[in-house]
Write a protein that holds these residues in place. Sequence first.
Motif, PDB file in Angstrom:
ATOM      1  N   ASP A  32       0.843  -1.183   0.000  1.00  0.00           N
ATOM      2  CA  ASP A  32       0.000   0.000   0.000  1.00  0.00           C
ATOM      3  C   ASP A  32       0.889   1.248   0.000  1.00  0.00           C
ATOM      4  O   ASP A  32       1.840   1.336   0.786  1.00  0.00           O
ATOM      5  N   GLN A  33       0.595   2.190  -0.880  1.00  0.00           N
ATOM      6  CA  GLN A  33       1.434   3.387  -1.035  1.00  0.00           C
ATOM      7  C   GLN A  33       1.520   4.207   0.250  1.00  0.00           C
ATOM      8  O   GLN A  33       2.603   4.669   0.628  1.00  0.00           O
ATOM      9  N   ASP A  34       0.401   4.411   0.927  1.00  0.00           N
ATOM     10  CA  ASP A  34       0.402   5.218   2.146  1.00  0.00           C
ATOM     11  C   ASP A  34       1.194   4.544   3.258  1.00  0.00           C
ATOM     12  O   ASP A  34       1.960   5.194   3.971  1.00  0.00           O
ATOM     13  N   THR A  35       1.019   3.239   3.404  1.00  0.00           N
ATOM     14  CA  THR A  35       1.754   2.489   4.422  1.00  0.00           C
ATOM     15  C   THR A  35       3.243   2.497   4.115  1.00  0.00           C
ATOM     16  O   THR A  35       4.084   2.669   5.009  1.00  0.00           O
ATOM     17  N   PHE A  36       3.585   2.337   2.840  1.00  0.00           N
ATOM     18  CA  PHE A  36       4.981   2.344   2.418  1.00  0.00           C
ATOM     19  C   PHE A  36       5.638   3.680   2.762  1.00  0.00           C
ATOM     20  O   PHE A  36       6.735   3.725   3.333  1.00  0.00           O
ATOM     21  N   TYR A  73      14.518   4.721  -6.057  1.00  0.00           N
ATOM     22  CA  TYR A  73      13.525   3.854  -6.686  1.00  0.00           C
ATOM     23  C   TYR A  73      13.419   2.585  -5.839  1.00  0.00           C
ATOM     24  O   TYR A  73      14.437   1.966  -5.529  1.00  0.00           O
ATOM     25  N   PHE A  74      12.199   2.213  -5.494  1.00  0.00           N
ATOM     26  CA  PHE A  74      11.967   1.026  -4.676  1.00  0.00           C
ATOM     27  C   PHE A  74      11.121   0.010  -5.427  1.00  0.00           C
ATOM     28  O   PHE A  74      10.212   0.382  -6.187  1.00  0.00           O
ATOM     29  N   ASP A  75      11.397  -1.264  -5.181  1.00  0.00           N
ATOM     30  CA  ASP A  75      10.525  -2.340  -5.651  1.00  0.00           C
ATOM     31  C   ASP A  75       9.264  -2.255  -4.790  1.00  0.00           C
ATOM     32  O   ASP A  75       9.346  -2.363  -3.569  1.00  0.00           O
ATOM     33  N   PRO A  76       8.093  -2.055  -5.388  1.00  0.00           N
ATOM     34  CA  PRO A  76       6.878  -1.878  -4.598  1.00  0.00           C
ATOM     35  C   PRO A  76       6.373  -3.162  -3.938  1.00  0.00           C
ATOM     36  O   PRO A  76       5.505  -3.107  -3.069  1.00  0.00           O
ATOM     37  N   VAL A  77       6.917  -4.291  -4.309  1.00  0.00           N
ATOM     38  CA  VAL A  77       6.515  -5.560  -3.695  1.00  0.00           C
ATOM     39  C   VAL A  77       7.379  -5.826  -2.463  1.00  0.00           C
ATOM     40  O   VAL A  77       6.879  -5.998  -1.355  1.00  0.00           O
ATOM     41  N   SER A  78       8.691  -5.817  -2.642  1.00  0.00           N
ATOM     42  CA  SER A  78       9.608  -6.112  -1.533  1.00  0.00           C
ATOM     43  C   SER A  78       9.923  -4.885  -0.682  1.00  0.00           C
ATOM     44  O   SER A  78      10.307  -5.016   0.475  1.00  0.00           O
ATOM     45  N   GLY A  79       9.806  -3.704  -1.269  1.00  0.00           N
ATOM     46  CA  GLY A  79      10.159  -2.472  -0.564  1.00  0.00           C
ATOM     47  C   GLY A  79      11.646  -2.175  -0.570  1.00  0.00           C
ATOM     48  O   GLY A  79      12.090  -1.186   0.004  1.00  0.00           O
ATOM     49  N   LYS A  80      12.418  -2.998  -1.247  1.00  0.00           N
ATOM     50  CA  LYS A  80      13.877  -2.809  -1.276  1.00  0.00           C
ATOM     51  C   LYS A  80      14.264  -1.773  -2.333  1.00  0.00           C
ATOM     52  O   LYS A  80      13.666  -1.724  -3.404  1.00  0.00           O
ATOM     53  N   PRO A  81      15.296  -0.960  -2.029  1.00  0.00           N
ATOM     54  CA  PRO A  81      15.772   0.003  -3.021  1.00  0.00           C
ATOM     55  C   PRO A  81      16.364  -0.711  -4.232  1.00  0.00           C
ATOM     56  O   PRO A  81      17.067  -1.703  -4.089  1.00  0.00           O
TER      57      PRO A  81
END
Length: 88
Positions: A32-36, A73-81
């Motif tokens: 979720d974008q807001d949670t991220f 830039y982050f992977d939106p699935v893992s959250g890793k840069p």
Amino acid sequence: MRKLLLLSLILASPLTFAATECTTADKAQWQDQDTFQADLKGQGYEIKKFKVTSGNCYEIYGHDKAGKKVEIYFDPVSGKPVKSNVES
């Protein structure tokens, strides 16, 4: 001279203009974008701009906890840069 410049741009490698690709996963699997963003702020990031790129990345512009300007830039699935530029 302009024609030569234009020709060199046309013939330039497509990789020159390629966007950073972060994931091919379905958007249902993305965080979720807001949670991220809230998680990043909790880590000390100040987010000036947040966007979803054409390469399926979450991208932020802002400052890290040390106050340095960042573009990440982050992977939106893992959250890793995946790629980052940090002011030196």
